[in-house]
Design a protein around this motif. Structure first.
Motif, mmCIF file in Angstrom:
data_model
loop_
_atom_site.group_PDB
_atom_site.id
_atom_site.type_symbol
_atom_site.label_atom_id
_atom_site.label_comp_id
_atom_site.label_asym_id
_atom_site.label_seq_id
_atom_site.Cartn_x
_atom_site.Cartn_y
_atom_site.Cartn_z
ATOM 1 N N LYS A 1 0.835 -1.200 0.000
ATOM 2 C CA LYS A 1 0.000 0.000 0.000
ATOM 3 C C LYS A 1 0.868 1.247 0.000
ATOM 4 C CE LYS A 1 -0.442 0.401 5.030
ATOM 5 N NZ LYS A 1 -1.365 0.429 6.179
ATOM 6 N N LYS A 2 0.312 2.325 -0.544
ATOM 7 C CA LYS A 2 0.966 3.620 -0.545
ATOM 8 C C LYS A 2 0.359 4.502 0.544
ATOM 9 C CE LYS A 2 2.070 3.392 -5.462
ATOM 10 N NZ LYS A 2 1.961 4.037 -6.784
ATOM 11 N N PRO A 3 1.020 5.595 0.896
ATOM 12 C CA PRO A 3 0.464 6.484 1.926
ATOM 13 C C PRO A 3 -0.967 6.883 1.599
ATOM 14 C CG PRO A 3 2.705 7.124 1.425
ATOM 15 C CD PRO A 3 2.347 6.064 0.427
ATOM 16 N N GLY A 4 -1.843 6.768 2.584
ATOM 17 C CA GLY A 4 -3.247 7.107 2.406
ATOM 18 C C GLY A 4 -4.114 5.944 1.981
ATOM 19 N N GLU A 5 -3.497 4.839 1.566
ATOM 20 C CA GLU A 5 -4.258 3.657 1.170
ATOM 21 C C GLU A 5 -4.453 2.736 2.360
ATOM 22 O OE1 GLU A 5 -2.969 3.344 -3.544
ATOM 23 O OE2 GLU A 5 -1.917 2.081 -2.071
ATOM 24 N N VAL A 6 -5.420 1.851 2.265
ATOM 25 C CA VAL A 6 -5.766 0.953 3.363
ATOM 26 C C VAL A 6 -5.735 -0.491 2.862
ATOM 27 C CG1 VAL A 6 -7.532 0.313 5.052
ATOM 28 C CG2 VAL A 6 -7.216 2.725 4.427
ATOM 29 N N ASP A 7 -5.106 -1.367 3.623
ATOM 30 C CA ASP A 7 -5.059 -2.779 3.255
ATOM 31 C C ASP A 7 -6.405 -3.457 3.460
ATOM 32 O OD1 ASP A 7 -2.365 -3.355 2.404
ATOM 33 O OD2 ASP A 7 -1.723 -3.021 4.473
ATOM 34 N N VAL A 8 -6.593 -4.564 2.765
ATOM 35 C CA VAL A 8 -7.743 -5.423 3.026
ATOM 36 C C VAL A 8 -7.594 -6.001 4.434
ATOM 37 C CG1 VAL A 8 -8.960 -7.508 2.297
ATOM 38 C CG2 VAL A 8 -7.927 -6.006 0.578
ATOM 39 N N PRO A 9 -8.605 -5.886 5.298
ATOM 40 C CA PRO A 9 -8.488 -6.429 6.662
ATOM 41 C C PRO A 9 -8.075 -7.902 6.637
ATOM 42 C CG PRO A 9 -10.460 -5.081 6.470
ATOM 43 C CD PRO A 9 -9.908 -5.210 5.083
ATOM 44 N N GLY A 10 -7.083 -8.216 7.442
ATOM 45 C CA GLY A 10 -6.580 -9.578 7.504
ATOM 46 C C GLY A 10 -5.390 -9.835 6.607
ATOM 47 N N TYR A 11 -5.080 -8.857 5.730
ATOM 48 C CA TYR A 11 -3.967 -9.034 4.793
ATOM 49 C C TYR A 11 -3.056 -7.807 4.818
ATOM 50 C CZ TYR A 11 -6.991 -12.780 3.224
ATOM 51 O OH TYR A 11 -7.776 -13.904 3.188
ATOM 52 N N GLU A 12 -2.622 -7.453 6.014
ATOM 53 C CA GLU A 12 -1.877 -6.218 6.212
ATOM 54 C C GLU A 12 -0.366 -6.378 6.033
ATOM 55 O OE1 GLU A 12 -4.016 -7.490 8.411
ATOM 56 O OE2 GLU A 12 -5.666 -6.037 8.637
#
Length: 242
Positions: A162-173
Motif C-alpha cells: 500500500k501507498k500512503p493514504g491507502e488501506v489494506d484489506v483487513p486480515g492481509y496487512e
C-alpha cells in the motif's frame, strides 16, 4: 532458493550521464539486477519524488532514442547483470510496440513492467517472447489475481504494498499474509514485492515469505547526494540477497 534484490533507477534523473555513473557504482557495490525506468508524461503510479525527476528529465531535451541508448550503454558496460525495464503505456506507444519489443530483445531484458498497459500492448509483447509483470496491488483485486493465475508458473508477478493514504484489506496487512493468500488462490509465478521497502528488516520479511525477490525503489536514489548513507543502506540490502 535465490532471492533477487532489484534496484530501481530512472535512466535520466537528473541526467543520463549521472545515471550511468551511479549504475557503475551500484555494480561495484554488489548489485546484480536493475529495473531501469524511462520518463513518462503521466507517471501516475510514482511517488512525487520520481514524478518531479521525470518532469525535469523531459524538459532537458532528451527523447526516447536517448533513453534507449542509455539503457544500451548499461548493457554494454555490464553484460552480466539482470536487466528489467519499466515504462508507462504512453512510452510504449511513443516508441512503437514492435520497436519496443525489438529493443527489449537487443538489450536482453528479463522483463518489462508497464503500468497502465493496454491489453493489446501486453499481449503483443508477451507473444513476442518477453515477460511482462502481472501486477497485484495491495487491494488484492479479483481481476488482477485471475490475470496472475492465467500466467501460469513461468510469469513474473509484482505484489505491491500500500501507498500512503491507502488501506489494506483487513486480515492481509503484511507481506506474508498477502503472499500466502495469492498462493492459496493458485498464483504460481515468481512473486516480487514492490514499494515501501526502506530497511533491511523489511526486506528480510519479504524474503521470509518465500518470494522470488523485491524491487527497491527510490529510497536509494534519494541518497545519491549522500553517498556514505547510500552505500551503507545498499550494503544492508545486499546482505539479504542470495
Amino acid at each position: 532458493m535465490e532471492f533477487d534484490v532489484i534496484y530501481y533507477i530512472c535512466i535520466a534523473c537528473p541526467t543520463i550521464e549521472r545515471t550511468l555513473e551511479m549504475v557503475d557504482q551500484y555494480v561495484a557495490h554488489g548489485a546484480r539486477a536493475f529495473q531501469i525506468d524511462m520518463p513518462s508524461k503521466d507517471p501516475f503510479a510514482e511517488t512525487d519524488f520520481v514524478k518531479e525527476m521525470m518532469k525535469n528529465s523531459l524538459m532537458n531535451g532528451y527523447d526516447y532514442d536517448h533513453y534507449m541508448d542509455g539503457i544500451r550503454e548499461i548493457r554494454r558496460r555490464h553484460p552480466g547483470i539482470d536487466l528489467h525495464v519499466v515504462v508507462y503505456n504512453d512510452v510504449v506507444d511513443a516508441i512503437g510496440v514492435d520497436r519496443f519489443i525489438a529493443f527489449g530483445k537487443e538489450v536482453q531484458v528479463r522483463s518489462f513492467m508497464i503500468p497502465g498497459a493496454s491489453t493489446e500492448n501486453f499481449e503483443r509483447i508477451e507473444s513476442g517472447g518477453i515477460k511482462v509483470f502481472r501486477t497485484i496491488p495491495h487491494e488484492l483485486p479479483e481481476d488482477r489475481i485471475l490475470h496472475a493465475i492465467a500466467g501460469g508458473k513461468d510469469c513474473f508477478i509484482s505484489l505491491r504494498n500500500k501507498k500512503p493514504g491507502e488501506v489494506d484489506v483487513p486480515g492481509y496487512e503484511t507481506w506474508p499474509k498477502k503472499y500466502a493468500y495469492i498462493r492459496s488462490r493458485g498464483v504460481q509465478g515468481d512473486i516480487y514485492s514492490v514499494f515501501g521497502i526502506k530497511t533491511k528488516e523489511q526486506l528480510l520479511e519479504v524474503r521470509e515469505t518465500g518470494g522470488r525477490g523485491a524491487i527497491i525503489g527510490n529510497v536509494l536514489m534519494r541518497l545519491w547526494d549522500d553517498e556514505k548513507k547510500l552505500w551503507e543502506l545498499m550494503e544492508s540490502f545486499q546482505s539479504v540477497a542470495r
